[in-house]
Design a protein around this motif. Structure first.
Motif, mmCIF file in Angstrom:
data_model
loop_
_atom_site.group_PDB
_atom_site.id
_atom_site.type_symbol
_atom_site.label_atom_id
_atom_site.label_comp_id
_atom_site.label_asym_id
_atom_site.label_seq_id
_atom_site.Cartn_x
_atom_site.Cartn_y
_atom_site.Cartn_z
ATOM 1 N N ILE A 22 0.860 -1.184 0.000
ATOM 2 C CA ILE A 22 0.000 0.000 0.000
ATOM 3 C C ILE A 22 0.894 1.231 0.000
ATOM 4 O O ILE A 22 1.752 1.396 0.878
ATOM 5 N N ILE A 23 0.706 2.096 -1.002
ATOM 6 C CA ILE A 23 1.538 3.285 -1.164
ATOM 7 C C ILE A 23 0.889 4.468 -0.458
ATOM 8 O O ILE A 23 -0.321 4.686 -0.563
ATOM 9 N N LYS A 24 1.691 5.232 0.253
ATOM 10 C CA LYS A 24 1.176 6.424 0.916
ATOM 11 C C LYS A 24 0.745 7.459 -0.109
ATOM 12 O O LYS A 24 1.311 7.536 -1.202
ATOM 13 N N VAL A 62 1.844 4.773 -7.877
ATOM 14 C CA VAL A 62 1.431 3.365 -7.852
ATOM 15 C C VAL A 62 2.003 2.631 -9.058
ATOM 16 O O VAL A 62 2.537 1.515 -8.939
ATOM 17 N N ILE A 63 1.901 3.247 -10.231
ATOM 18 C CA ILE A 63 2.424 2.638 -11.461
ATOM 19 C C ILE A 63 3.932 2.434 -11.352
ATOM 20 O O ILE A 63 4.460 1.368 -11.698
ATOM 21 N N ALA A 64 4.648 3.447 -10.867
ATOM 22 C CA ALA A 64 6.110 3.360 -10.750
ATOM 23 C C ALA A 64 6.513 2.252 -9.779
ATOM 24 O O ALA A 64 7.445 1.486 -10.047
ATOM 25 N N PHE A 65 5.796 2.153 -8.651
ATOM 26 C CA PHE A 65 6.106 1.110 -7.674
ATOM 27 C C PHE A 65 5.820 -0.270 -8.271
ATOM 28 O O PHE A 65 6.628 -1.208 -8.123
ATOM 29 N N ALA A 66 4.677 -0.399 -8.929
ATOM 30 C CA ALA A 66 4.296 -1.688 -9.533
ATOM 31 C C ALA A 66 5.325 -2.118 -10.579
ATOM 32 O O ALA A 66 5.731 -3.288 -10.621
ATOM 33 N N ALA A 67 5.763 -1.175 -11.408
ATOM 34 C CA ALA A 67 6.732 -1.492 -12.460
ATOM 35 C C ALA A 67 8.043 -2.001 -11.854
ATOM 36 O O ALA A 67 8.606 -3.010 -12.300
ATOM 37 N N LYS A 68 8.500 -1.312 -10.816
ATOM 38 C CA LYS A 68 9.763 -1.699 -10.175
ATOM 39 C C LYS A 68 9.641 -3.078 -9.525
ATOM 40 O O LYS A 68 10.544 -3.921 -9.648
ATOM 41 N N ARG A 104 0.316 0.841 -18.856
ATOM 42 C CA ARG A 104 1.048 1.919 -18.191
ATOM 43 C C ARG A 104 2.211 1.393 -17.355
ATOM 44 O O ARG A 104 3.260 2.023 -17.272
ATOM 45 N N VAL A 105 2.032 0.221 -16.756
ATOM 46 C CA VAL A 105 3.119 -0.381 -15.985
ATOM 47 C C VAL A 105 4.271 -0.757 -16.913
ATOM 48 O O VAL A 105 5.436 -0.489 -16.609
ATOM 49 N N ILE A 106 3.951 -1.351 -18.056
ATOM 50 C CA ILE A 106 5.003 -1.704 -19.026
ATOM 51 C C ILE A 106 5.719 -0.443 -19.494
ATOM 52 O O ILE A 106 6.946 -0.432 -19.656
#
Length: 218
Positions: A83-85, A97-103, A125-127
């Motif tokens: 869960i992202i703040k 959220v996208i940046a965290f998911a991608a990493k 968007r994640v890709i």
């Protein structure tokens, strides 16, 4: 309109950028490879940035809400949950959220050889946020049939191709629709040569990468 010389030049600086940023060759090694001065190599790398062939992003770490994560784990017995703040800048909520998911997904892909993928705007968007890497022994494949959105950038076939491009990897699509009402047709499809490779890869999936479906996807 680009001339043939323009295209040749762009291909050259793209190849040099690939060697520098992805293959991790030094400027000296690239200079030797292309028989060009170090000054020219540096200029070409600058040109690649200016032309938009290379994009460098710096992703600041996204803060996680560990307290809320703990409550969710206890409430739903989910082992892996993140869960992202909230960002101070409301416009950055989705981007974080996208940046965290991608990493995180890329860290899982590092230890995978066969990755199954679905489709959708979030997956797209994640890709897009993936860092470019080279992993030639990697294969991206569909694990369910084609959603028939051939003209859409977020269609299922396009997704595996887009992800594979980020890794200079292979991709395999499924030559069949998502839904098949006729049971006989479904069984016969498995015997089609065009389905064989995808069918065999599905049995070897190391990772499945997908989003959560919405009502609009139905």
């Amino acid at each position: 309109m680009k001339t043939n010389d323009d295209i040749i030049y762009l291909e050259k600086i793209a190849n040099i950028s690939h060697d520098y940023y992805l293959t991790k060759l030094s400027i000296g090694e690239i200079s030797e490879k292309y028989k060009l001065s170090r000054y020219l190599i540096s200029r070409y790398l600058d040109d690649a940035l200016e032309q938009g062939l290379v994009k460098i992003t710096i992703n600041a770490p996204q803060e996680r809400n560990f307290e809320l994560e703990k409550k969710f784990r206890q409430l739903f017995t989910i082992k892996n949950i993140f869960i992202i703040k909230d960002s101070e800048n409301p416009s950055l909520k989705n981007e974080n959220v996208i940046a965290f998911a991608a990493k995180h997904i890329q860290s899982l892909i590092e230890n995978s050889q066969v990755v199954g993928m679905a489709w959708g705007d979030t997956v797209y968007r994640v890709i897009d946020a993936f860092s470019a890497k080279v992993k030639e022994d990697l294969v991206f494949t569909q694990f369910i049939g084609e959603n028939m959105k051939y003209k859409s950038a977020t269609g299922s076939g396009r997704m595996v191709e887009k992800a594979a491009a980020k890794y200079s990897a292979q991709f395999v699509t499924i030559a069949g629709p998502l839904y098949i009402v006729n049971n006989q047709a479904r069984e016969l499809l498995k015997k089609e040569p065009s389905f064989n490779r995808a069918g065999n890869l599905i049995k070897k999936l190391d990772l499945i990468f997908c989003g959560i479906g919405t009502l609009s996807s139905i």
